[in-house]
Structures are given as C-alpha cells and as structure tokens.
Design a protein around this motif. Structure first.
Motif: not given
Length: 170
Positions: A63-81, A18-23
């Motif tokens: 939380y730390r791992v999930a948030f770091n992964a999500a932020m890296n994923w978001k940066r990658r999406l922005k760079k790809d765009a 559930a924590l992962v899904y929230k992130v």
C-alpha cells in the motif's frame, strides 16, 4: 539474488494484484492512464523489494509503495498539464506564414526542436502537423498514452528552451 527478487515479486503480484488495482482505480480514470499507473506501481514495487525489511506487513508495504507511486504520478500529470497550458498562447499554425521569410518565432521554434532527440522531435513535428494521438501511435507503434507522455515531456522541454531563446532576444 535476482531469482529471489523475481520470486518475491511474483508472489506479491499474485497476492496483492487486487490491492494495486484498487489504488490504480482510485487515482486514474482513462484506460490508458490506468495502464500507465499500474505499470508505474509495479515498477516501484519491484524496485522496493530490496528495501523491504519485514518490519511491517507485506500489505502495508505494498500500500505504501502503491500510494506513493500514485501520488507522484498524479503530481507529474498536474505539472505536465501546467506546462502544456503555458504553450497554449502560441498559435503554431500561424507561425508558418512563409518559407522565404519565416517568422523569427518560427525560426526559434525550429531551432528548439532541433535540440530535442530525434524521436522526440518527430512527435513534435507530427503534433504541429495536426496528427491525432491515435495517428501518432499508429505511425510510431506505441500506445496513445505513451504518445501523450512523450508530447508532454517534449512540450515542457520546448517551453524551457523557448523561454531561454526569447529571454535572450528581448
């Protein structure tokens, strides 16, 4: 050792799904993006297990791992765009004017495509032919999101290759 990691991962997934899904829901909007981000976070959690030293709570670590992964994923999406946007000025349909006397830009594009791995080149060709992500997904047997990821990476690589080709020809 591997079975210990698997047991820890299963426990964490059971306890903190559930924590992962929230992130995931905080960072991703489309169902495809949510699946991709969820998978990315799970992979990062799995990879991080050997680094967990129990000097913080499991929830803090997750939380730390999930948030770091999500932020890296978001940066990658922005760079790809941004990479896709850099190719938006090229009208690929207008480049194919004649097979007998091809436009030099078209020749350069085909030369760049030939440098890509075959599976990647096939997605580029399908894209240039105007196939939708859904059609490409059906042809290749992968998800539409995976098609988007492959095309984003291919477009970025093509932009780099084309820049090198045009810089040298000017």
């Amino acid at each position: 050792m591997q079975s210990d990691l698997t047991e820890i991962f299963k426990k964490w997934l059971n306890d903190y799904e559930a924590l992962v899904y929230k992130v995931v829901h905080s960072f991703a909007q489309s169902p495809e993006d949510k699946r991709e981000l969820f998978s990315e976070i799970l992979f990062q959690i799995w990879s991080s297990i050997p680094n967990f030293k129990e000097n913080c709570a499991e929830t803090t670590w997750i939380y730390r791992v999930a948030f770091n992964a999500a932020m890296n994923w978001k940066r990658r999406l922005k760079k790809d765009a941004q990479t896709w946007a850099s190719l938006d000025g090229i009208d690929f349909s207008q480049l194919a004017t004649s097979d007998r006397d091809p436009d030099p830009r078209l020749q350069a594009l085909y030369q760049a495509i030939r440098t890509l791995p075959e599976s990647t080149a096939s997605f580029v060709i399908m894209h240039l032919d105007g196939l939708s992500y859904q059609e490409m997904a059906e042809i290749s047997g992968i998800s539409t999101n995976a098609v988007g990821v492959k095309l984003n990476r291919a477009k970025k690589k093509l932009a780099e290759i084309m820049k090198g080709l045009t810089d040298g020809n000017e």
